[in-house]
Design a protein around this motif. Structure first.
Motif, PDB file in Angstrom:
ATOM      1  N   GLY A  35      86.168  39.964  21.973  1.00 21.56           N
ATOM      2  CA  GLY A  35      87.040  39.224  21.073  1.00 21.56           C
ATOM      3  C   GLY A  35      86.446  37.962  20.507  1.00 21.56           C
ATOM      4  N   GLU A  36      85.256  37.570  21.000  1.00 21.38           N
ATOM      5  CA  GLU A  36      84.560  36.392  20.484  1.00 21.38           C
ATOM      6  C   GLU A  36      83.362  36.775  19.623  1.00 21.38           C
ATOM      7  N   GLY A  37      83.080  38.067  19.528  1.00 20.75           N
ATOM      8  CA  GLY A  37      81.986  38.528  18.680  1.00 20.75           C
ATOM      9  C   GLY A  37      80.689  38.857  19.396  1.00 20.75           C
ATOM     10  N   SER A  38      80.651  38.738  20.709  1.00 19.99           N
ATOM     11  CA  SER A  38      79.433  39.101  21.444  1.00 19.99           C
ATOM     12  C   SER A  38      79.257  40.616  21.424  1.00 19.99           C
ATOM     13  N   VAL A  39      78.057  41.070  21.090  1.00 20.36           N
ATOM     14  CA  VAL A  39      77.777  42.498  20.951  1.00 20.36           C
ATOM     15  C   VAL A  39      77.448  43.106  22.314  1.00 20.36           C
ATOM     16  N   PHE A  74      83.800  36.384  13.002  1.00 20.71           N
ATOM     17  CA  PHE A  74      82.490  36.597  13.612  1.00 20.71           C
ATOM     18  C   PHE A  74      81.842  37.816  12.964  1.00 20.71           C
ATOM     19  N   ALA A  75      80.538  37.955  13.150  1.00 19.83           N
ATOM     20  CA  ALA A  75      79.782  39.050  12.536  1.00 19.83           C
ATOM     21  C   ALA A  75      80.221  40.393  13.105  1.00 19.83           C
ATOM     22  N   SER A  76      80.294  41.394  12.236  1.00 19.72           N
ATOM     23  CA  SER A  76      80.728  42.733  12.656  1.00 19.72           C
ATOM     24  C   SER A  76      79.602  43.538  13.274  1.00 19.72           C
ATOM     25  N   GLY A  77      78.365  43.100  13.069  1.00 18.17           N
ATOM     26  CA  GLY A  77      77.221  43.859  13.581  1.00 18.17           C
ATOM     27  C   GLY A  77      76.595  44.775  12.556  1.00 18.17           C
ATOM     28  N   ALA A 132      77.207  40.952   4.136  1.00 12.23           N
ATOM     29  CA  ALA A 132      77.347  41.097   5.581  1.00 12.23           C
ATOM     30  C   ALA A 132      78.790  41.413   5.930  1.00 12.23           C
ATOM     31  N   GLY A 133      78.973  42.111   7.032  1.00 15.67           N
ATOM     32  CA  GLY A 133      80.316  42.401   7.522  1.00 15.67           C
ATOM     33  C   GLY A 133      80.791  41.325   8.472  1.00 15.67           C
ATOM     34  N   VAL A 134      82.086  41.005   8.400  1.00 16.39           N
ATOM     35  CA  VAL A 134      82.669  40.041   9.330  1.00 16.39           C
ATOM     36  C   VAL A 134      83.991  40.586   9.850  1.00 16.39           C
ATOM     37  N   ILE A 135      84.394  40.072  10.995  1.00 19.44           N
ATOM     38  CA  ILE A 135      85.700  40.368  11.575  1.00 19.44           C
ATOM     39  C   ILE A 135      86.519  39.087  11.544  1.00 19.44           C
ATOM     40  N   PHE A 178      86.128  45.839  21.419  1.00 21.76           N
ATOM     41  CA  PHE A 178      86.517  46.417  20.148  1.00 21.76           C
ATOM     42  C   PHE A 178      85.343  47.233  19.611  1.00 21.76           C
ATOM     43  N   ALA A 179      85.652  48.398  19.056  1.00 25.91           N
ATOM     44  CA  ALA A 179      84.647  49.219  18.393  1.00 25.91           C
ATOM     45  C   ALA A 179      84.787  49.019  16.890  1.00 25.91           C
ATOM     46  N   VAL A 180      83.654  48.856  16.216  1.00 29.51           N
ATOM     47  CA  VAL A 180      83.634  48.593  14.775  1.00 29.51           C
ATOM     48  C   VAL A 180      82.808  49.671  14.086  1.00 29.51           C
TER      49      VAL A 180
END
Length: 355
Positions: A200-204, A149-152, A131-134, A168-170
């Motif tokens: 910045g908290e990971g909410s998509v 947090f998860a990168s999506g 899994a990807g993380v930030i 932020f765009a990932v």
């Protein structure tokens, strides 16, 4: 030296050190990692005309860097699957902090600061969890790790801040790897790259998937243009002659626009876009291919192909109000449309970071 580094990190965290801005190191417009001819690696600052503003040592090969928005301070990342990054004072090369990826993680070579420079966000691989993380780091207090947090998606290669959206765009490249197998691609049969917007908290806020027939088109690099438009460059994991488009443009909540070049220049890219950037003073965006030796330009509103410029081993590109420049593995700095040309005894790495 270790004691000095701890002292510097402490006074920086306490706010006791005067801020030295980018003007103190020659007003560079860009940063790039590079290799010296006889070995050894450096981070360099480049002025708008391609001249060197500064040059500081790196402990190993760098990939990309994150430039602090106020201080003459840069975070240089190891090439994936690296587990370290160093925070450098660009005035003298002092290592202000060293970031170590937590156990079970490695960096992908990219990161970005929040608008105020207080936090650093890094793209990372949770390789056992596939899994990807930030990663989130406290840049205002010695770069201690705050969490993740998860990168999506899988394989988040690059992250950029989109100021207009405060998001932020990932670029989730979709490719699963593990340090035990190096850079081997473990999931080509099931990979699904995407472009994900997070706060910045990971909410998509949104996840943008490619069409099913393009699922092997790994979303790898990003650039932010006017009015929050995000350009995403891709790298095809199938046969190069069968590659689909290599550049997409996206605005939050809208459908992506894909930029298609005519057949001959498209095939010349060999299915690989190594970097992407907007030209700051004009309405176009570019992608580069070190494998093909070309920089291609597209209209950023319509996606229309505008032409190509050839240069051997070209990859680093970026733009400012003065135009756009590109760097090559042969040490060239060239202008795209502008008459800028310089050569340095360096091999520039893949990316050119605008300040």
């Amino acid at each position: 030296m270790a004691t000095r580094r701890r002292f510097l990190a402490g006074v920086l965290a306490a706010g006791l050190m005067p801020i030295r801005g980018w003007a103190s190191v020659g007003n560079p417009k860009y940063l790039s990692a590079a290799r010296r001819p006889k070995g050894g690696y450096v981070l360099v600052g480049l002025r708008g005309d391609g001249a060197l503003a500064f040059e500081v040592d790196l402990p190993a090969r760098g990939h990309a860097a994150a430039a602090h928005p106020e201080r003459a301070e840069a975070v240089a990342f190891a090439r994936r699957p690296g587990t370290y990054a160093v925070v450098l004072d660009c005035s003298d090369g002092t290592v202000l902090a060293r970031l170590e990826a937590p156990q079970g993680r490695h960096f992908y070579g990219h990161g970005t600061f929040s608008r105020d420079g207080r936090r650093l966000f890094t793209t990372e691989n949770d390789f056992d969890g596939a899994a990807g993380v930030i990663g989130v780091w406290d840049a205002a207090n010695g770069y201690r790790r705050l969490g993740e947090f998860a990168s999506g998606g899988i394989g988040p290669h690059e992250i950029v801040h989109v100021p207009e959206l405060e998001l932020f765009a990932v670029a989730n490249g979709g490719i699963q790897t593990h340090p035990e197998t190096g850079r081997e691609k473990l999931n080509l049969r099931t990979m699904r790259p995407n472009l994900t917007y997070v706060d910045g908290e990971g909410s998509v806020a949104q996840r943008v998937q490619l069409p099913d027939e393009w699922r092997l088109n790994s979303v790898r690099h990003l650039s932010v243009g006017p009015r929050g438009q995000v350009a995403f460059a891709m790298q095809w994991q199938g046969d190069a002659w069968d590659a689909p488009v290599l550049l997409g443009l996206h605005v939050l909540r809208q459908a992506p626009v894909f930029c298609e070049a005519p057949e001959a220049p498209h095939l010349a890219m060999k299915g690989y876009a190594g970097s992407v950037a907007y030209c700051g003073s004009k309405n176009w965006v570019a992608i580069s291919s070190p494998r093909g030796g070309f920089v291609q330009r597209f209209d950023s509103a319509s996606g229309r192909f505008l032409g190509a410029v050839g240069a051997a081993d070209v990859c680093g590109i970026n733009g400012s109000r003065g135009g756009m420049i590109a760097t090559t593995g042969t040490g060239l700095v060239i202008g795209i449309e502008d008459r800028i040309s310089a050569r340095h005894p360096l091999s520039f790495d893949n990316h050119l970071i605008a300040l």
